[in-house]
Enzyme design. Structure first.
Site, short mmCIF file in Angstrom:
data_model
loop_
_atom_site.label_atom_id
_atom_site.label_comp_id
_atom_site.label_asym_id
_atom_site.label_seq_id
_atom_site.Cartn_x
_atom_site.Cartn_y
_atom_site.Cartn_z
CG ASN A 168 89.05 33.24 18.82
OD1 ASN A 168 89.87 33.76 19.59
ND2 ASN A 168 89.25 32.15 17.93
CE1 TYR B 140 82.06 22.53 15.79
CE2 TYR B 140 82.39 21.82 13.72
CZ TYR B 140 82.51 21.32 14.85
OH TYR B 140 83.02 20.39 15.27
CD GLU C 238 89.19 40.31 14.02
OE1 GLU C 238 88.29 39.33 14.56
OE2 GLU C 238 89.85 40.05 13.16
CB CYS D 110 86.77 36.85 8.71
SG CYS D 110 85.49 37.32 9.84
N1 THU Z 1 88.94 34.59 13.86
C1 THU Z 1 88.80 35.69 14.56
O1 THU Z 1 88.71 35.84 15.87
N2 THU Z 1 88.99 36.81 13.85
C2 THU Z 1 89.01 36.77 12.44
O2 THU Z 1 89.07 37.78 11.81
C3 THU Z 1 89.51 35.44 11.68
C4 THU Z 1 88.97 34.40 12.34
C5 THU Z 1 88.77 33.35 14.69
C6 THU Z 1 87.39 32.62 14.35
C7 THU Z 1 87.65 31.11 14.93
O3 THU Z 1 87.37 30.97 16.22
C8 THU Z 1 89.14 30.86 14.55
O4 THU Z 1 89.74 32.33 14.45
C9 THU Z 1 89.73 30.21 13.32
O5 THU Z 1 89.12 30.70 12.18
#
Ligand code: THU
Length: 133
Positions: free
Chosen positions: A42, A48, A55, A94
């Site tokens: 991420n 933001y 993913e 997500c």
């Molecule tokens: N995040 C991911 O990298 N993958 C997901 O499917 C859920 C959330 C990250 C986004 C953000 O940087 C952090 O997790 C907190 O939400």
């Protein structure tokens, strides 16, 4: 096939490179196609909403390396800052990432670190939108 535990371990390892100065929630992902693994983390941005999840980062890396959409066989996701025993909702992809997975990795088995199950995208996103172009 890369063994499940090996791929999850790779996702955990790459999560150490996450850029998440706002959430401090590190996520790593690894996708496999043709026996090769492609990784992502991420990446959070000061605006933001422009944050990129691990993913999608891994899927984009695979596509950029020449992987053909649909040929991805395995996906592993690791949220390394989640509390042990935290519910599955704290560590699954997500909604946006599920759509990317539905489009780009529809046949993949999906491993979520800390959960024993082997998921398919249909488990995570029934009736996913998709159309032929
Ligand atoms: N995040 C991911 O990298 N993958 C997901 O499917 C859920 C959330 C990250 C986004 C953000 O940087 C952090 O997790 C907190 O939400």
């Amino acid at each position: 096939m890369i063994p499940r535990e090996e791929l999850l371990s790779l996702a955990r390892e790459v999560a150490l490179h996450a850029h998440c100065p706002y959430s401090h929630f590190r996520v790593g992902a690894a996708v496999v196609a043709g026996g090769n693994a492609y990784v992502g983390v991420n990446v959070e941005i000061s605006s933001y909403g422009l944050t990129l999840c691990a993913e999608r980062s891994a899927l984009a890396a695979a596509i950029a390396a020449g992987v053909v959409a649909g040929s991805i066989t395995q996906v592993a996701v690791a949220c390394i800052d989640v509390q042990q025993g935290a519910p599955i909702q704290d560590r699954t992809p997500c909604g946006a990432c599920r759509q990317w997975l539905a489009d780009l990795a529809p046949h993949a088995v999906i491993y979520v670190d800390g959960d024993m199950r082997d998921f398919k995208i249909e488990d995570l996103m029934p009736f996913a939108f998709g159309h032929k172009v």
